[in-house]
Design a protein around this motif. Structure first.
Motif, mmCIF file in Angstrom:
data_model
loop_
_atom_site.group_PDB
_atom_site.id
_atom_site.type_symbol
_atom_site.label_atom_id
_atom_site.label_comp_id
_atom_site.label_asym_id
_atom_site.label_seq_id
_atom_site.Cartn_x
_atom_site.Cartn_y
_atom_site.Cartn_z
ATOM 1 N N ARG A 90 0.820 -1.220 0.000
ATOM 2 C CA ARG A 90 0.000 0.000 0.000
ATOM 3 C C ARG A 90 0.846 1.258 0.000
ATOM 4 N N GLY A 91 2.161 1.105 0.098
ATOM 5 C CA GLY A 91 3.032 2.267 0.044
ATOM 6 C C GLY A 91 3.259 2.939 1.380
ATOM 7 N N GLU A 92 2.828 2.307 2.476
ATOM 8 C CA GLU A 92 3.005 2.910 3.794
ATOM 9 C C GLU A 92 4.475 2.985 4.200
ATOM 10 N N MET A 93 5.290 2.159 3.593
ATOM 11 C CA MET A 93 6.697 2.099 3.972
ATOM 12 C C MET A 93 7.594 2.779 2.946
ATOM 13 N N ALA A 94 7.020 3.612 2.102
ATOM 14 C CA ALA A 94 7.792 4.247 1.033
ATOM 15 C C ALA A 94 8.917 5.119 1.584
ATOM 16 N N GLY A 95 8.665 5.857 2.652
ATOM 17 C CA GLY A 95 9.688 6.718 3.240
ATOM 18 C C GLY A 95 10.876 5.922 3.762
ATOM 19 N N GLN A 96 10.601 4.846 4.464
ATOM 20 C CA GLN A 96 11.681 4.017 4.996
ATOM 21 C C GLN A 96 12.471 3.360 3.875
ATOM 22 N N LEU A 97 11.769 2.895 2.841
ATOM 23 C CA LEU A 97 12.464 2.254 1.722
ATOM 24 C C LEU A 97 13.339 3.257 0.977
ATOM 25 N N GLN A 98 12.856 4.482 0.808
ATOM 26 C CA GLN A 98 13.642 5.504 0.125
ATOM 27 C C GLN A 98 14.897 5.838 0.920
ATOM 28 N N ARG A 99 14.766 5.949 2.253
ATOM 29 C CA ARG A 99 15.944 6.211 3.090
ATOM 30 C C ARG A 99 16.945 5.059 3.006
ATOM 31 N N ALA A 100 16.454 3.833 3.003
ATOM 32 C CA ALA A 100 17.348 2.679 2.902
ATOM 33 C C ALA A 100 18.065 2.675 1.558
ATOM 34 N N ARG A 101 17.346 3.005 0.496
ATOM 35 C CA ARG A 101 17.981 3.056 -0.828
ATOM 36 C C ARG A 101 19.051 4.137 -0.886
ATOM 37 N N SER A 102 18.758 5.306 -0.323
ATOM 38 C CA SER A 102 19.744 6.380 -0.373
ATOM 39 C C SER A 102 20.979 6.031 0.460
ATOM 40 N N LEU A 103 20.785 5.407 1.615
ATOM 41 C CA LEU A 103 21.937 4.973 2.418
ATOM 42 C C LEU A 103 22.764 3.930 1.681
ATOM 43 N N LEU A 104 22.085 3.021 1.009
ATOM 44 C CA LEU A 104 22.789 1.997 0.241
ATOM 45 C C LEU A 104 23.576 2.625 -0.898
ATOM 46 N N ASN A 105 22.998 3.601 -1.595
ATOM 47 C CA ASN A 105 23.706 4.280 -2.681
ATOM 48 C C ASN A 105 24.914 5.054 -2.169
ATOM 49 N N GLU A 106 24.765 5.728 -1.034
ATOM 50 C CA GLU A 106 25.898 6.450 -0.445
ATOM 51 C C GLU A 106 27.028 5.499 -0.085
ATOM 52 N N GLU A 107 26.679 4.384 0.506
ATOM 53 C CA GLU A 107 27.710 3.402 0.889
ATOM 54 C C GLU A 107 28.386 2.823 -0.348
ATOM 55 N N ARG A 108 27.615 2.583 -1.393
ATOM 56 C CA ARG A 108 28.180 2.046 -2.634
ATOM 57 C C ARG A 108 29.158 3.052 -3.246
ATOM 58 N N GLN A 109 28.793 4.333 -3.217
ATOM 59 C CA GLN A 109 29.686 5.361 -3.751
ATOM 60 C C GLN A 109 30.968 5.466 -2.937
ATOM 61 N N ARG A 110 30.862 5.377 -1.612
ATOM 62 C CA ARG A 110 32.065 5.398 -0.765
ATOM 63 C C ARG A 110 32.971 4.213 -1.070
ATOM 64 N N TYR A 111 32.370 3.053 -1.240
ATOM 65 C CA TYR A 111 33.140 1.850 -1.543
ATOM 66 C C TYR A 111 33.853 1.991 -2.881
ATOM 67 N N GLU A 112 33.146 2.517 -3.883
ATOM 68 C CA GLU A 112 33.760 2.689 -5.202
ATOM 69 C C GLU A 112 34.901 3.702 -5.158
ATOM 70 N N ARG A 113 34.751 4.766 -4.356
ATOM 71 C CA ARG A 113 35.836 5.741 -4.213
ATOM 72 C C ARG A 113 37.043 5.112 -3.537
ATOM 73 N N ARG A 114 36.802 4.286 -2.500
ATOM 74 C CA ARG A 114 37.924 3.630 -1.815
ATOM 75 C C ARG A 114 38.633 2.650 -2.744
ATOM 76 N N GLU A 115 37.864 1.937 -3.539
ATOM 77 C CA GLU A 115 38.449 0.981 -4.475
ATOM 78 C C GLU A 115 39.196 1.706 -5.591
ATOM 79 N N GLY A 116 38.695 2.875 -5.989
ATOM 80 C CA GLY A 116 39.351 3.662 -7.035
ATOM 81 C C GLY A 116 40.652 4.266 -6.554
ATOM 82 N N ASP A 117 40.764 4.560 -5.258
ATOM 83 C CA ASP A 117 41.993 5.133 -4.702
ATOM 84 C C ASP A 117 43.095 4.091 -4.595
ATOM 85 N N LYS A 118 42.766 2.849 -4.553
ATOM 86 C CA LYS A 118 43.790 1.799 -4.373
ATOM 87 C C LYS A 118 44.549 1.514 -5.612
#
Length: 114
Positions: A86-114
């Motif tokens: 019903r979409g009641e959890m849309a806010g929580q899912l969006q926050r989880a997606r954004s946190l996951l994307n931020e973590e993925r970007q940090r990981y890619e930057r760390r891997e790119g620096d090596k």
């Protein structure tokens, strides 16, 4: 006797945490129903442990409490699925997606620096 008491304490803490989530969820939502059903299920599990610990009633009382608790866990899972659909959890899912994307970007930057 110590493991039974520790189990009882853990189940009670989980019931309180689920009750707190039910209290914080919006009134009349499926999320609130899900958390309330989960909290009640854990209260029934705690009662079953108390029945066993103090040998209150027979085995049928413990089995009834556990059976009703399991049924309420199923109700809680179905209510969470309905809330998701019903979409009641849309806010929580969006926050989880954004946190996951931020973590993925940090990981890619760390891997790119090596």
């Amino acid at each position: 006797m110590l493991p039974e008491i520790l189990r009882l304490i853990l189940i009670t803490v989980l019931a309180l945490l689920l009750a707190q989530q039910a209290w914080r969820a919006g009134r009349g939502t499926r999320r609130r129903q899900a958390f309330a059903a989960g909290a009640l299920a854990f209260v029934l599990f705690a009662l079953a442990n108390l029945f066993t610990l103090f040998t209150i009633g027979g085995a049928w009382l413990t089995q009834l409490s556990i059976g009703l608790g399991l049924a309420l866990v199923l109700v809680a899972v179905l209510a969470l699925l309905a809330a998701y659909r019903r979409g009641e959890m849309a806010g929580q899912l969006q926050r989880a997606r954004s946190l996951l994307n931020e973590e993925r970007q940090r990981y890619e930057r760390r891997e790119g620096d090596k």
